[in-house]
Design an enzyme around this catalytic site. Structure first.
Site, PDB file in Angstrom:
ATOM      1  N   GLU A 117       0.843  -1.208   0.000  1.00 44.77           N
ATOM      2  CA  GLU A 117       0.000   0.000   0.000  1.00 44.77           C
ATOM      3  C   GLU A 117       0.874   1.251   0.000  1.00 44.77           C
ATOM      4  O   GLU A 117       0.619   2.206  -0.743  1.00 44.77           O
ATOM      5  CB  GLU A 117      -0.915   0.022   1.239  1.00 44.77           C
ATOM      6  N   CYS A 141      -2.673  -3.521   7.131  1.00 50.60           N
ATOM      7  CA  CYS A 141      -2.369  -3.542   8.565  1.00 50.60           C
ATOM      8  C   CYS A 141      -2.724  -2.168   9.141  1.00 50.60           C
ATOM      9  O   CYS A 141      -3.121  -1.258   8.408  1.00 50.60           O
ATOM     10  CB  CYS A 141      -0.887  -3.849   8.768  1.00 50.60           C
TER      11      CYS A 141
HETATM   12  N1  LIG Z   1      -1.346  -5.257   4.073  1.00 58.47           N
HETATM   13  C1  LIG Z   1      -0.109  -5.772   3.974  1.00 58.47           C
HETATM   14  N2  LIG Z   1       0.703  -5.351   3.000  1.00 58.47           N
HETATM   15  C2  LIG Z   1       1.963  -5.863   2.870  1.00 58.47           C
HETATM   16  O1  LIG Z   1       2.683  -5.486   1.962  1.00 58.47           O
HETATM   17  N3  LIG Z   1       2.389  -6.805   3.757  1.00 58.47           N
HETATM   18  C3  LIG Z   1       3.711  -7.404   3.581  1.00 58.47           C
HETATM   19  C4  LIG Z   1       4.744  -7.136   4.571  1.00 58.47           C
HETATM   20  C5  LIG Z   1       5.570  -8.406   4.549  1.00 58.47           C
HETATM   21  O2  LIG Z   1       6.505  -8.357   3.476  1.00 58.47           O
HETATM   22  C6  LIG Z   1       4.576  -9.462   4.306  1.00 58.47           C
HETATM   23  C7  LIG Z   1       4.033 -10.105   5.540  1.00 58.47           C
HETATM   24  O3  LIG Z   1       4.893 -11.115   5.874  1.00 58.47           O
HETATM   25  P1  LIG Z   1       4.462 -12.424   6.638  1.00 58.47           P
HETATM   26  O4  LIG Z   1       4.274 -12.034   8.068  1.00 58.47           O
HETATM   27  O5  LIG Z   1       3.170 -12.906   6.019  1.00 58.47           O
HETATM   28  O6  LIG Z   1       5.601 -13.376   6.438  1.00 58.47           O
HETATM   29  O7  LIG Z   1       3.524  -8.814   3.617  1.00 58.47           O
HETATM   30  C8  LIG Z   1       1.596  -7.230   4.760  1.00 58.47           C
HETATM   31  C9  LIG Z   1       0.337  -6.748   4.901  1.00 58.47           C
HETATM   32  C10 LIG Z   1      -0.550  -7.199   5.997  1.00 58.47           C
HETATM   33  O8  LIG Z   1      -0.062  -6.803   7.223  1.00 58.47           O
END
Ligand SMILES: Nc1nc(=O)n([C@H]2C[C@H](O)[C@@H](COP(=O)(O)O)O2)cc1CO
Length: 212
Positions: A117, A141
């Site tokens: 995002e 998040c």
């Molecule tokens: N909305 C989101 N956008 C994201 O780009 N992420 C990314 C951050 C990390 O690179 C990965 C989450 O790593 P993991 O905890 O599933 O191994 O996804 C995560 C979320 C959700 O929190």
């Protein structure tokens, strides 16, 4: 009946006869009107933008979770696209270690990774993203929810809520609710990881190992 009325009646009968002779063409004309002058109604919209977000996710170097985001303005034009990555210039220098046991937070990816995002907002090709919709393959998040609100994005459409029950996502939903930003789970797509390239490659390797 006067002779003028007679002529008019004859003319009317003549015209009616001509029209009825062409009546068999009516269904064809209706078909033409329906098929050439009206927009298709089943064209892709949400699926189209979510598919682009899914493709963007495939650019991520995170071995565990690949996330993509696509920002669309009110004219349905794409104004930003992004995926989770390390900050510019940091590729290969920071770890992709996740929540596996035995690692302290500074030794994991979490303090460093730029979420999809954030990257989509930073990559915007318009002055701002006010009033836009963000399509994201994973529910934002709490940090991304804040970013979304402050950037003026007015709607979130997401594909997976695999971390739905975590405190982070509870905080995210509270933020979005409080800021009156609707978030909608877009169903009918596979979740982001199972058919991902990494997993296919891993499955192929497993199959090859079993055959040996
Ligand atoms: N909305 C989101 N956008 C994201 O780009 N992420 C990314 C951050 C990390 O690179 C990965 C989450 O790593 P993991 O905890 O599933 O191994 O996804 C995560 C979320 C959700 O929190």
């Amino acid at each position: 009946m006067r002779w003028e009325q007679g002529i008019f009646l004859t003319h009317l009968i003549n015209q009616t006869y001509r029209v009825t002779k062409c009546l068999h063409l009516l269904p064809f004309c209706v078909f033409l009107c329906n098929n050439t002058t009206r927009d298709r109604e089943d064209y892709l919209e949400k699926e189209y933008f979510m598919t682009l977000a899914k493709v963007a996710a495939q650019r991520s170097k995170d071995p565990n979770t690949q996330v993509g985001a696509c920002i669309v303005n009110q004219e349905k034009k794409i104004v930003g696209i992004g995926y989770n990555s390390m900050p510019n210039g940091c590729d290969g220098q920071l770890t992709w270690t996740g929540s596996e046991d035995g690692f302290d937070w500074p030794d994991t990816k979490y303090p460093y990774v730029c979420h999809a995002e954030l990257n989509a907002i930073m990559n915007k090709n318009s002055a701002d993203v006010k009033g836009c919709t963000i399509y994201v393959t994973l529910l934002p998040c709490n940090e991304c929810a804040k970013l979304t609100i402050q950037a003026g994005i007015s709607k979130v459409i997401y594909l997976s809520d695999k971390y739905n029950d975590t405190a982070v996502m509870a905080a995210s939903r509270r933020l979005l609710d409080t800021a009156h930003i609707p978030y909608e789970l877009k169903l009918n797509f596979d979740s982001i990881n199972p058919s991902g390239m990494r997993n296919n490659a891993a499955a192929e390797r497993d199959e090859e190992a079993e055959e040996d």
